[in-house]
Structures are given as structure tokens and as C-alpha cells.
Scaffold this motif. Structure first.
Motif, mmCIF file in Angstrom:
data_model
loop_
_atom_site.group_PDB
_atom_site.id
_atom_site.type_symbol
_atom_site.label_atom_id
_atom_site.label_comp_id
_atom_site.label_asym_id
_atom_site.label_seq_id
_atom_site.Cartn_x
_atom_site.Cartn_y
_atom_site.Cartn_z
ATOM 1 N N GLN A 43 -27.780 8.522 18.375
ATOM 2 C CA GLN A 43 -27.993 9.296 19.603
ATOM 3 C C GLN A 43 -26.939 9.005 20.679
ATOM 4 O OE1 GLN A 43 -32.005 8.532 20.615
ATOM 5 N NE2 GLN A 43 -31.680 6.491 21.415
ATOM 6 N N ILE A 44 -26.191 7.908 20.495
ATOM 7 C CA ILE A 44 -25.129 7.592 21.469
ATOM 8 C C ILE A 44 -23.993 8.611 21.388
ATOM 9 C CG2 ILE A 44 -23.481 5.766 22.158
ATOM 10 C CD1 ILE A 44 -25.566 3.767 21.131
ATOM 11 N N VAL A 45 -23.931 9.381 20.265
ATOM 12 C CA VAL A 45 -22.852 10.394 20.154
ATOM 13 C C VAL A 45 -22.867 11.356 21.339
ATOM 14 C CG1 VAL A 45 -22.625 10.399 17.646
ATOM 15 C CG2 VAL A 45 -24.270 11.934 18.730
ATOM 16 N N LEU A 46 -24.051 11.533 21.946
ATOM 17 C CA LEU A 46 -24.168 12.451 23.087
ATOM 18 C C LEU A 46 -23.281 12.034 24.264
ATOM 19 C CD1 LEU A 46 -27.994 13.159 23.214
ATOM 20 C CD2 LEU A 46 -26.225 14.770 22.595
ATOM 21 N N PHE A 47 -22.978 10.740 24.334
ATOM 22 C CA PHE A 47 -22.182 10.246 25.466
ATOM 23 C C PHE A 47 -20.681 10.360 25.229
ATOM 24 C CE2 PHE A 47 -26.239 7.986 25.664
ATOM 25 C CZ PHE A 47 -26.602 8.201 26.974
ATOM 26 N N LEU A 48 -20.293 10.813 24.020
ATOM 27 C CA LEU A 48 -18.859 10.872 23.710
ATOM 28 C C LEU A 48 -18.153 11.911 24.586
ATOM 29 C CD1 LEU A 48 -18.907 10.656 19.821
ATOM 30 C CD2 LEU A 48 -18.167 8.888 21.418
ATOM 31 N N PRO A 49 -16.934 11.593 25.040
ATOM 32 C CA PRO A 49 -16.213 12.569 25.877
ATOM 33 C C PRO A 49 -15.581 13.660 25.012
ATOM 34 C CG PRO A 49 -14.939 10.559 25.648
ATOM 35 C CD PRO A 49 -16.168 10.349 24.833
ATOM 36 N N LEU A 74 -19.992 2.302 26.388
ATOM 37 C CA LEU A 74 -20.325 2.883 25.079
ATOM 38 C C LEU A 74 -20.382 1.795 24.012
ATOM 39 C CD1 LEU A 74 -18.432 6.233 24.404
ATOM 40 C CD2 LEU A 74 -20.848 5.768 24.140
ATOM 41 N N SER A 75 -19.384 0.890 24.055
ATOM 42 C CA SER A 75 -19.354 -0.197 23.061
ATOM 43 C C SER A 75 -20.592 -1.064 23.199
ATOM 44 C CB SER A 75 -18.115 -1.081 23.259
ATOM 45 O OG SER A 75 -17.011 -0.304 23.567
ATOM 46 N N LEU A 76 -20.982 -1.323 24.450
ATOM 47 C CA LEU A 76 -22.173 -2.150 24.695
ATOM 48 C C LEU A 76 -23.427 -1.464 24.149
ATOM 49 C CD1 LEU A 76 -22.879 -4.823 26.127
ATOM 50 C CD2 LEU A 76 -23.369 -3.512 28.184
ATOM 51 N N ALA A 77 -23.497 -0.134 24.330
ATOM 52 C CA ALA A 77 -24.651 0.613 23.836
ATOM 53 C C ALA A 77 -24.742 0.523 22.315
ATOM 54 C CB ALA A 77 -24.559 2.067 24.273
ATOM 55 N N VAL A 78 -23.573 0.654 21.637
ATOM 56 C CA VAL A 78 -23.559 0.555 20.171
ATOM 57 C C VAL A 78 -23.964 -0.859 19.748
ATOM 58 C CG1 VAL A 78 -22.101 0.695 18.109
ATOM 59 C CG2 VAL A 78 -21.794 2.350 19.953
ATOM 60 N N LEU A 79 -23.399 -1.859 20.450
ATOM 61 C CA LEU A 79 -23.681 -3.263 20.131
ATOM 62 C C LEU A 79 -25.187 -3.553 20.267
ATOM 63 C CD1 LEU A 79 -22.187 -6.021 19.546
ATOM 64 C CD2 LEU A 79 -22.450 -6.472 21.979
ATOM 65 N N LEU A 80 -25.774 -3.059 21.350
ATOM 66 C CA LEU A 80 -27.205 -3.301 21.578
ATOM 67 C C LEU A 80 -28.052 -2.625 20.502
ATOM 68 C CD1 LEU A 80 -27.428 -3.024 25.449
ATOM 69 C CD2 LEU A 80 -28.027 -5.012 24.077
#
Lengths: 400, 100
Positions: free
Chosen positions: A298-304, A280-286
Motif C-alpha cells: 500500500q506504500i506504492v500510493l506514496f510514490l511520486p 518512504l524508506s522508513l515506511a517500508v522498513l517499519l
């Protein structure tokens, strides 16, 4: 886009003096006629293959075992011969048709012989051999329909193996990803990559459900999402990102709908978080490095969302709202109407889910449907007004 | 030229696969050892299907005294079994092992 539509429209443009005849020809030539006959040949091949299969199956028991073998191999070789001749004479459609029939006969032959000689068929090995044969034939004659046929064969094999035999076949998965994936990458057609990525995500979900727990799919979807940054080619990265986001949207919808029904998992799995947090951190960083302000949303969708059991349904609903509003704003800012529409649809789904969650328990059934109808009517009215404003805005923009 | 070769290899391999399935079965008939397995019939009458005989092998049933593994067996997991002949020469299941 339809070529006939372009031709009739461009005729009007010439008459109105917007473009001249040569420009009309140049525009029309950009839109190739789609090869519909090819599709017909492909479907014909599938249907005739099925017909042969059912005909032989009906009379199968009255034929001697060795004659059956001769029949299978003879029919297969005849279609290969016809296909090879057709390709030599540059008749691609008939060639593909014959090859797909021959490959169907080969696949059916494995199962028929297996049945005749009492082979144990409780593994995906038959599909592995079949899928390999299709890939080799594709390499000898690179026709897209042969690739699609093989992809579907391997997908069905893996799906049946995972869901019915409870055995995820790693060799078959390797053939799917390394064999068909690599070939698909080099074909460089975005719609084929959409097909490949969608089937891949279904297999990963099946694997997660059968071998792990469904929420592990989040990790696989996140890996697909990260790969969309690594493989920069638009042909590949768009389907990768699109499929991972869409599948995660469906997962969050499931979580928002069914957690209240006692289907909420208790996640004490440290290993899961050990994968999730760095990815997740890598996705935000990218997203930040690529200056994608909306990529991070849109990364919020991956939150547990199950991390806080008492409020997980609420968290899932919030995630859906954050995503849909983010998509709408992104569409508006980038003037991308497709993204805007996606955001609106996602928003509508989110509203419906929250309404169902809250109202189904509290309201009387009649009132539930009535209020639901009214809410949808109001949303529809608002959307209509919004679209009219948009069109008016663009007309004003054109006139200035 | 290479494509033509790949095509010929692909077709040849398919024939080899199909022929292997056939010959391996006949080879088993020719060189294999014949064993006798006792069958047992069950459910010989059914309201919908009428009278019929459904046969299963007695050796397929694992008796509790022959169970030496843990109870933790997953569906479709491979199990290795040891068959031995009984007094009548019929094959029965003596022991089975689970390979993880």
C-alpha cells in the motif's frame, strides 16, 4: 448493531435451542442501546442556536449598541446557568444542549460585536478564541458533543483562513492538533479519531495547496502513516493509517485523471525528495519489521508518479492497480472480507479511470458510454459469481 | 471542584473577551485622535441597482510614485503605511512599507 435486532434474533436462537435464556441475556447486554436522545438534544441545540442567530440578525439594526451587548452576554450566561443546573441534576442531554447553545452565542457574539464596532476580521483570531473557549468548557464538562462542536469550529476557522484569507494560522493548527487531538486521544473512541484525522488531512491538503504545492500533501500523509506505527493503540493507529491511505488513493486518482489535461506539475524541488525518500524508506522498513507483507504494497500510493513526466499517467494507473490488487489479495489471505471489498472497489475505480483516460480521446461518445456500460456489467457479473462462490465455500466449510 | 473552577474561569474569560471588544472601541472614541479622510464616490448608476453612491477612501489608493517596495506582494500580506495630512488637512497615503 441494533439492539432490537439482536433481541429478535436471539429469541429465535433460544427457540431453536442454539443458546439458552441466560446466554441470550448475556449477549443482549453486550449491545447497549445507543443514546439517540443525546443526538437529538445536540441537533436541537444547533438548530435553536441558528434560529436565535437569524432572529437577532433580522432586528439587529433597531437595537441600541449597548443593549445588543447586554443581550448577547445575558443570553450566553442564561444558557450556561441552565446547562450547569442540568449537569448538577444529572441531566446530561439538556446540559450539553445548553452549553452548545451558550458557546454558539459566544462565537456569534464575537462576530456581531466585531461588526458593530468595526473590528478587522481578516484573520482566524476570532476562531482561535472561540475554539479555546469550547476546549475549556469541554475540560470542565467532558461531553463528546462539546468536543465535536469545538473541533468543527476550529476546522472551519482554519479552512476559511487558509482558503479565503490565504493565511494558514499556526496557532489555530496548534489548538487543533495539540488541544483537540490530545483530548481526542484520551477519549479513546475510534469513530471520533476517524473524524479528527479526516478533518486534519483536509487541513493539511488545504495548507499544501495554498502555501506549497499540492504534492507536498504526500509528505504529510506519509507522516500520518508513520505515526500509525508509533502510536500503537488501535483506536488511533487505524484511523491514521486509513485516512492517509484513502486520501493518497484520491490524490493518485486525481493524478491519473488530470495529468493529461496539462495539470501535471514540474517537480524540481530537491527538498521535497529529501523528505520523501527517507520517510518512504522508513515506511517500508517499519512494514518489514512488523512483518506486514501487504503493508509494503500500500506504500506504492506514496510514490511520486510525476518523476517520469512522459509516463506519469500510466505510472499513476499502475500504482492504483498495484494497490487494489494488493488489497484484494490481502483480504483473501487474511480472510478479511472488508479489505477484500475495499480492494474490489479500488480495482473498479482504477479500471474506470484507465477506461476514461484511453477511450474518451479515441472513441465516439455514444460508443464510449455503451462500452463503459458493458464493462461495468461484466465486472458486476464476475463480482456476483465471486460472492456466490464465497458463500458456497463458507457453507461447505460449515457443513464439514 | 477543579472542573467547577475551570468552568467558572472559562465563562469569565468569555465575558472578558466580549467586554474587551466593546470597551476598546469606546476607549478609541474617547482617547483616539480624530482624522479626516476624503471619500470618493464611484459607479453612481447601475442597470440593476439604479442610482446609488458607493464610497471609498481616497487614502486607500496607492499612487505609483508612493510605491517603494517590490512588486512581490502576496494576498493578505501585512502592509504598513504612513499617512500624512495634505494642504486641506485631509489624510492621504504618503508611503508604505512591506514587512516580510
Amino acid at each position: 448493531m441494533k439492539k432490537s435486532w439482536i433481541e429478535s434474533e436471539s429469541k429465535k436462537w433460544v427457540e431453536e435451542g442454539i443458546i439458552d435464556e441466560s446466554q441470550k441475556e448475556a449477549i443482549a447486554s453486550r449491545y447497549e442501546r445507543q443514546s439517540t436522545p443525546m443526538l437529538f438534544f445536540f441537533l436541537a441545540a444547533v438548530l435553536i442556536g441558528l434560529a436565535c442567530l437569524s432572529l437577532i440578525a433580522a432586528n439587529w439594526t433597531s437595537i441600541h449598541h449597548l443593549w445588543r451587548v447586554v443581550l448577547i452576554i445575558g443570553a450566553m450566561l442564561s444558557f450556561y446557568f441552565v446547562g450547569a443546573r442540568a449537569f448538577m441534576h444529572n441531566r446530561q442531554g439538556i446540559g450539553v444542549f445548553a452549553f452548545v447553545v451558550a458557546l454558539s452565542i459566544f462565537g456569534a457574539g464575537i462576530f456581531l460585536l466585531g461588526d458593530m464596532y468595526h473590528f478587522s476580521m481578516n484573520s482566524a483570531f476570532a476562531f482561535l478564541v472561540w475554539g479555546l473557549a469550547v476546549l475549556l468548557i469541554y475540560l470542565s464538562q467532558p461531553q463528546v458533543f462539546i468536543w465535536i462542536f469545538g473541533l468543527v469550529v476550529v476546522f472551519i476557522g482554519q479552512f476559511v483562513s487558509t482558503m479565503q484569507l490565504h493565511d494558514f494560522d499556526w496557532l489555530l493548527m496548534a489548538l487543533f492538533v495539540v488541544g483537540y487531538g490530545t483530548v481526542g486521544y484520551f477519549i479513546k473512541q475510534q469513530n471520533l479519531m476517524w473524524l479528527f484525522t479526516s478533518l486534519l488531512s483536509i487541513l493539511l491538503l488545504a495548507f499544501s495547496i495554498q502555501e506549497l504545492t499540492y504534492y507536498w500533501y504526500t509528505i504529510f500523509a506519509l507522516i500520518l502513516y508513520l505515526f500509525s506505527y508509533i502510536i500503537k493503540t488501535g483506536v488511533v493507529s487505524k484511523p491514521l493509517q486509513g485516512v492517509s491511505i484513502l486520501s493518497m488513493f484520491i490524490i493518485v486518482v486525481y493524478q491519473a485523471l488530470f495529468f493529461n489535461w496539462g495539470w501535471q506539475p514540474v517537480v524540481n524541488d530537491i527538498v521535497y525528495y529529501l523528505f520523501l525518500i527517507p520517510f518512504l524508506s522508513l515506511a517500508v522498513l517499519l512494514a518489514v519489521l512488523n512483518r506486514e507483507r501487504f503493508g509494503a504494497i500500500q506504500i506504492v500510493l506514496f510514490l511520486p508518479v510525476f518523476v517520469w513526466p512522459e509516463f506519469s499517467t500510466l505510472l499513476a494507473a499502475l500504482v492504483l492497480f498495484a494497490f487494489s490488487i494488493g488489497k484484494m489479495i490481502e483480504g483473501d489471505q487474511l480472510e478479511d472480507s472488508r479489505k477484500e471489498k475495499l480492494g474490489i472497489i479500488a480495482f473498479l475505480i482504477s479500471v474506470s479511470i484507465v477506461y476514461v483516460e484511453v477511450a474518451w480521446l479515441v472513441l465516439d461518445r455514444t460508443l464510449f458510454f455503451l462500452i463503459g456500460g458493458i464493462i461495468l456489467f461484466i465486472v458486476g457479473l464476475l463480482l456476483n459469481r465471486y460472492q456466490q462462490n464465497q458463500m458456497k465455500g463458507s457453507d461447505d466449510h460449515d457443513s464439514t | 471542584m477543579i472542573r467547577r473552577r475551570v468552568f467558572l474561569i472559562a465563562v469569565a474569560l468569555q465575558i472578558v473577551v466580549l467586554l474587551f471588544m466593546v470597551t476598546s472601541s469606546y476607549a478609541l472614541d474617547r482617547f483616539g485622535k480624530v482624522i479626516t479622510i476624503q471619500t470618493e464616490a464611484y459607479d453612481t448608476e447601475d442597470v440593476f441597482y439604479g442610482d446609488y453612491v458607493h464610497l471609498s477612501y481616497l487614502a486607500e489608493t496607492v499612487r505609483s510614485e508612493n510605491w517603494f517596495a517590490t512588486d512581490d506582494v502576496r494576498s493578505n500580506q501585512q502592509i504598513y503605511v504612513l499617512f500624512t495630512p495634505d494642504e486641506q488637512g485631509s489624510i492621504i497615503l504618503r508611503q508604505h512599507l512591506i514587512v516580510k
